[in-house]
Design a protein around this motif. Structure first.
Motif, PDB file in Angstrom:
ATOM      1  N   GLY A 217      51.179  38.031  39.561  1.00 49.68           N
ATOM      2  CA  GLY A 217      49.809  37.738  39.978  1.00 49.68           C
ATOM      3  C   GLY A 217      49.081  36.939  38.914  1.00 49.68           C
ATOM      4  N   MET A 218      47.914  36.383  39.268  1.00 55.88           N
ATOM      5  CA  MET A 218      47.150  35.581  38.319  1.00 55.88           C
ATOM      6  C   MET A 218      45.655  35.756  38.568  1.00 55.88           C
ATOM      7  SD  MET A 218      49.133  31.953  37.927  1.00 55.88           S
ATOM      8  CE  MET A 218      48.832  31.360  39.580  1.00 55.88           C
ATOM      9  N   THR A 219      44.878  35.510  37.510  1.00 59.11           N
ATOM     10  CA  THR A 219      43.442  35.379  37.671  1.00 59.11           C
ATOM     11  C   THR A 219      42.945  34.315  36.707  1.00 59.11           C
ATOM     12  OG1 THR A 219      41.381  36.634  37.950  1.00 59.11           O
ATOM     13  CG2 THR A 219      42.662  37.117  35.987  1.00 59.11           C
ATOM     14  N   ILE A 220      41.650  34.044  36.796  1.00 60.48           N
ATOM     15  CA  ILE A 220      41.050  32.982  35.982  1.00 60.48           C
ATOM     16  C   ILE A 220      39.647  33.427  35.584  1.00 60.48           C
ATOM     17  CG2 ILE A 220      40.002  31.683  37.902  1.00 60.48           C
ATOM     18  CD1 ILE A 220      41.165  29.125  36.559  1.00 60.48           C
ATOM     19  N   ASP A 221      39.181  32.993  34.415  1.00 56.59           N
ATOM     20  CA  ASP A 221      37.823  33.360  34.006  1.00 56.59           C
ATOM     21  C   ASP A 221      36.888  32.160  34.107  1.00 56.59           C
ATOM     22  OD1 ASP A 221      38.111  31.834  31.641  1.00 56.59           O
ATOM     23  OD2 ASP A 221      38.744  33.553  30.457  1.00 56.59           O
ATOM     24  N   THR A 222      35.628  32.376  33.774  1.00 50.81           N
ATOM     25  CA  THR A 222      34.615  31.327  33.939  1.00 50.81           C
ATOM     26  C   THR A 222      34.808  30.171  32.964  1.00 50.81           C
ATOM     27  OG1 THR A 222      33.125  32.584  32.487  1.00 50.81           O
ATOM     28  CG2 THR A 222      32.868  32.889  34.864  1.00 50.81           C
ATOM     29  N   GLU A 223      35.609  30.371  31.924  1.00 51.78           N
ATOM     30  CA  GLU A 223      35.909  29.304  30.978  1.00 51.78           C
ATOM     31  C   GLU A 223      37.147  28.510  31.393  1.00 51.78           C
ATOM     32  OE1 GLU A 223      36.170  31.029  27.090  1.00 51.78           O
ATOM     33  OE2 GLU A 223      34.247  32.053  27.285  1.00 51.78           O
ATOM     34  N   GLY A 224      37.761  28.915  32.492  1.00 51.12           N
ATOM     35  CA  GLY A 224      38.944  28.224  32.972  1.00 51.12           C
ATOM     36  C   GLY A 224      40.240  28.713  32.375  1.00 51.12           C
ATOM     37  N   ASN A 225      40.198  29.813  31.633  1.00 53.83           N
ATOM     38  CA  ASN A 225      41.426  30.381  31.082  1.00 53.83           C
ATOM     39  C   ASN A 225      42.231  31.042  32.200  1.00 53.83           C
ATOM     40  OD1 ASN A 225      40.692  29.737  28.362  1.00 53.83           O
ATOM     41  ND2 ASN A 225      39.343  31.522  28.362  1.00 53.83           N
ATOM     42  N   LEU A 226      43.535  30.842  32.168  1.00 53.46           N
ATOM     43  CA  LEU A 226      44.431  31.347  33.206  1.00 53.46           C
ATOM     44  C   LEU A 226      45.216  32.539  32.670  1.00 53.46           C
ATOM     45  CD1 LEU A 226      45.460  30.639  36.102  1.00 53.46           C
ATOM     46  CD2 LEU A 226      47.302  29.368  34.992  1.00 53.46           C
ATOM     47  N   TYR A 227      45.235  33.622  33.444  1.00 53.31           N
ATOM     48  CA  TYR A 227      45.877  34.869  33.045  1.00 53.31           C
ATOM     49  C   TYR A 227      47.140  35.066  33.889  1.00 53.31           C
ATOM     50  CZ  TYR A 227      41.378  35.920  30.823  1.00 53.31           C
ATOM     51  OH  TYR A 227      40.240  35.870  30.044  1.00 53.31           O
ATOM     52  N   LEU A 228      48.290  35.084  33.224  1.00 52.22           N
ATOM     53  CA  LEU A 228      49.577  35.257  33.901  1.00 52.22           C
ATOM     54  C   LEU A 228      50.121  36.661  33.611  1.00 52.22           C
ATOM     55  CD1 LEU A 228      51.362  31.863  33.070  1.00 52.22           C
ATOM     56  CD2 LEU A 228      49.674  32.351  34.836  1.00 52.22           C
ATOM     57  N   THR A 229      50.901  37.187  34.552  1.00 55.42           N
ATOM     58  CA  THR A 229      51.418  38.543  34.389  1.00 55.42           C
ATOM     59  C   THR A 229      52.940  38.577  34.489  1.00 55.42           C
ATOM     60  OG1 THR A 229      51.176  38.987  36.759  1.00 55.42           O
ATOM     61  CG2 THR A 229      49.320  39.570  35.337  1.00 55.42           C
ATOM     62  N   GLY A 230      53.481  39.696  34.091  1.00 57.55           N
ATOM     63  CA  GLY A 230      54.917  39.929  34.092  1.00 57.55           C
ATOM     64  C   GLY A 230      55.226  40.825  32.914  1.00 57.55           C
ATOM     65  N   ASN A 231      55.519  40.212  31.779  1.00 55.04           N
ATOM     66  CA  ASN A 231      55.664  40.937  30.515  1.00 55.04           C
ATOM     67  C   ASN A 231      54.298  41.013  29.856  1.00 55.04           C
ATOM     68  OD1 ASN A 231      56.526  42.080  28.122  1.00 55.04           O
ATOM     69  ND2 ASN A 231      57.280  40.156  27.275  1.00 55.04           N
ATOM     70  N   GLY A 232      53.480  41.973  30.280  1.00 56.05           N
ATOM     71  CA  GLY A 232      52.097  42.027  29.818  1.00 56.05           C
ATOM     72  C   GLY A 232      51.276  40.932  30.453  1.00 56.05           C
ATOM     73  N   VAL A 233      50.181  40.542  29.792  1.00 57.00           N
ATOM     74  CA  VAL A 233      49.285  39.503  30.292  1.00 57.00           C
ATOM     75  C   VAL A 233      49.225  38.368  29.268  1.00 57.00           C
ATOM     76  CG1 VAL A 233      46.945  38.936  31.077  1.00 57.00           C
ATOM     77  CG2 VAL A 233      47.894  41.230  31.500  1.00 57.00           C
ATOM     78  N   SER A 234      49.624  37.171  29.690  1.00 53.17           N
ATOM     79  CA  SER A 234      49.550  35.988  28.836  1.00 53.17           C
ATOM     80  C   SER A 234      48.386  35.126  29.285  1.00 53.17           C
ATOM     81  CB  SER A 234      50.843  35.171  28.926  1.00 53.17           C
ATOM     82  OG  SER A 234      51.953  35.932  28.492  1.00 53.17           O
ATOM     83  N   VAL A 235      47.611  34.619  28.320  1.00 52.71           N
ATOM     84  CA  VAL A 235      46.400  33.868  28.645  1.00 52.71           C
ATOM     85  C   VAL A 235      46.512  32.453  28.075  1.00 52.71           C
ATOM     86  CG1 VAL A 235      43.885  33.851  28.572  1.00 52.71           C
ATOM     87  CG2 VAL A 235      45.119  36.038  28.468  1.00 52.71           C
ATOM     88  N   TYR A 236      46.245  31.464  28.947  1.00 48.38           N
ATOM     89  CA  TYR A 236      46.298  30.059  28.570  1.00 48.38           C
ATOM     90  C   TYR A 236      44.954  29.406  28.860  1.00 48.38           C
ATOM     91  CZ  TYR A 236      51.380  30.609  28.431  1.00 48.38           C
ATOM     92  OH  TYR A 236      52.657  31.013  28.129  1.00 48.38           O
ATOM     93  N   ASP A 237      44.551  28.488  27.972  1.00 49.29           N
ATOM     94  CA  ASP A 237      43.299  27.777  28.219  1.00 49.29           C
ATOM     95  C   ASP A 237      43.537  26.593  29.162  1.00 49.29           C
ATOM     96  OD1 ASP A 237      44.364  25.687  26.700  1.00 49.29           O
ATOM     97  OD2 ASP A 237      43.095  26.072  24.949  1.00 49.29           O
ATOM     98  N   LYS A 238      42.490  25.823  29.410  1.00 52.75           N
ATOM     99  CA  LYS A 238      42.570  24.721  30.372  1.00 52.75           C
ATOM    100  C   LYS A 238      43.529  23.627  29.945  1.00 52.75           C
ATOM    101  CE  LYS A 238      38.081  24.171  30.441  1.00 52.75           C
ATOM    102  NZ  LYS A 238      36.720  23.651  30.781  1.00 52.75           N
ATOM    103  N   GLN A 239      43.833  23.585  28.638  1.00 53.19           N
ATOM    104  CA  GLN A 239      44.782  22.600  28.119  1.00 53.19           C
ATOM    105  C   GLN A 239      46.201  23.165  28.049  1.00 53.19           C
ATOM    106  OE1 GLN A 239      41.569  22.976  26.537  1.00 53.19           O
ATOM    107  NE2 GLN A 239      41.036  21.294  27.913  1.00 53.19           N
ATOM    108  N   ALA A 240      46.410  24.313  28.698  1.00 53.85           N
ATOM    109  CA  ALA A 240      47.725  24.967  28.756  1.00 53.85           C
ATOM    110  C   ALA A 240      48.192  25.473  27.397  1.00 53.85           C
ATOM    111  CB  ALA A 240      48.771  24.044  29.376  1.00 53.85           C
TER     112      ALA A 240
END
Length: 285
Positions: A217-240
């Motif tokens: 699953g995934m979600t996103i915050d108001t700053e455009g950061n992307l939250y990926l799941t699987g092995n915990g939660v990994s967070v990437y900014d808009k520039q990946a």
């Protein structure tokens, strides 16, 4: 079902997490938790798919069963009218749940049974995007998919179902930006996440590889950061660029969303457990 607080393992970055914040275990003893989604007030709904229930976690911290016989719901998302859109893969359908009533939005694609809608995102204009991978379920009689591809679809209110992209091994997590400009789709089968530009008519263009990492699953915050799941939660900014990783004490972290009155609480479904974490960032209302 046990409900208690617990400390988290070290968190890589405090850029997005409140200083000294700790994971809170707010429930366990589920079979497998998935599909968290927040309503307009910030209450969070999530699924326990093997037990065929949708649960509610309210603003007072109370857990209650929202729906029994929930169509083996997986991914969830609220539309602008406050209805809960559910990927009901018991019979491979897409549901709209409002005031206790179920409307079956999608029951097939061109008279063919879908693989099993898995995750869903609803744009502010009402367009519904969903992924349709094939995961063999023990409650199905069939032993093979009816469709030859695992694809990404768009549902429009006139009951039109459009296949947008079939170039996946196994699409899964999906989320769009608040401004409706971009759509992110994870191919968990190929360990990649793609970004599309959303056209005014809801169609997609400019597909590009965003991150060489898949996600459930995934979600996103108001700053455009992307939250990926699987092995915990990994967070990437808009520039990946990876800006944080949140370790979760569970076998698998399936999904994540922002909830709470101020949308600053990260709600995490992970195997038989659900957690919350206080954030500096906020989710999209």
């Amino acid at each position: 079902m046990e409900v208690k607080g617990m400390s988290s393992p070290p968190i890589d970055s405090n850029k997005i997490v409140v200083a000294d914040a700790k994971l809170q275990l707010i429930g366990d003893g589920f079979a497998f938790t998935e599909g968290p989604a927040a309503d307009k007030d910030g209450n969070v709904y999530f699924t326990d798919q093997p037990n065929n229930r949708i649960w509610k976690y309210d603003l007072n911290g109370k857990l209650s069963v929202f729906m029994e016989n929930a169509g083996r719901a997986n991914g969830l998302y609220f539309d602008e009218d406050g209805a809960l859109i559910a990927c009901a893969d018991e019979q491979n359908q897409l549901w709209r749940i409002k005031d206790g009533a179920v409307e079956k939005l999608v029951i097939h694609y061109q008279d063919t049974l879908l693989n099993g809608p898995n995750d869903v995102w609803v744009a502010s204009n009402g367009l519904i995007y969903f992924t349709d991978p094939y995961y063999q379920r023990d409650y199905w009689e069939r032993k093979a998919p009816d469709l030859k591809v695992q694809a990404l679809y768009l549902y429009k209110k006139n009951q039109q179902v459009i296949r947008l992209d079939e170039e996946f091994k196994r699409p899964n997590g999906i989320v769009g930006t608040a401004d409706g400009r971009y759509l992110y789709v994870a191919d968990i089968g190929d360990d990649k996440t793609y970004r599309y530009t959303i056209k005014k008519n809801g169609m997609l263009t400019k597909k590009r590889l965003f991150i060489p990492q898949g996600s459930d699953g995934m979600t996103i915050d108001t700053e455009g950061n992307l939250y990926l799941t699987g092995n915990g939660v990994s967070v990437y900014d808009k520039q990946a660029r990876k800006i944080a990783h949140i370790d979760i004490p569970a076998k698998w972290t399936a999904n994540v969303c922002f909830g709470g009155k101020d949308r600053n609480v990260l709600f995490i479904t992970a195997s038989d457990k659900v957690f919350t974490l206080k954030m500096r960032t906020k989710g999209v209302h």
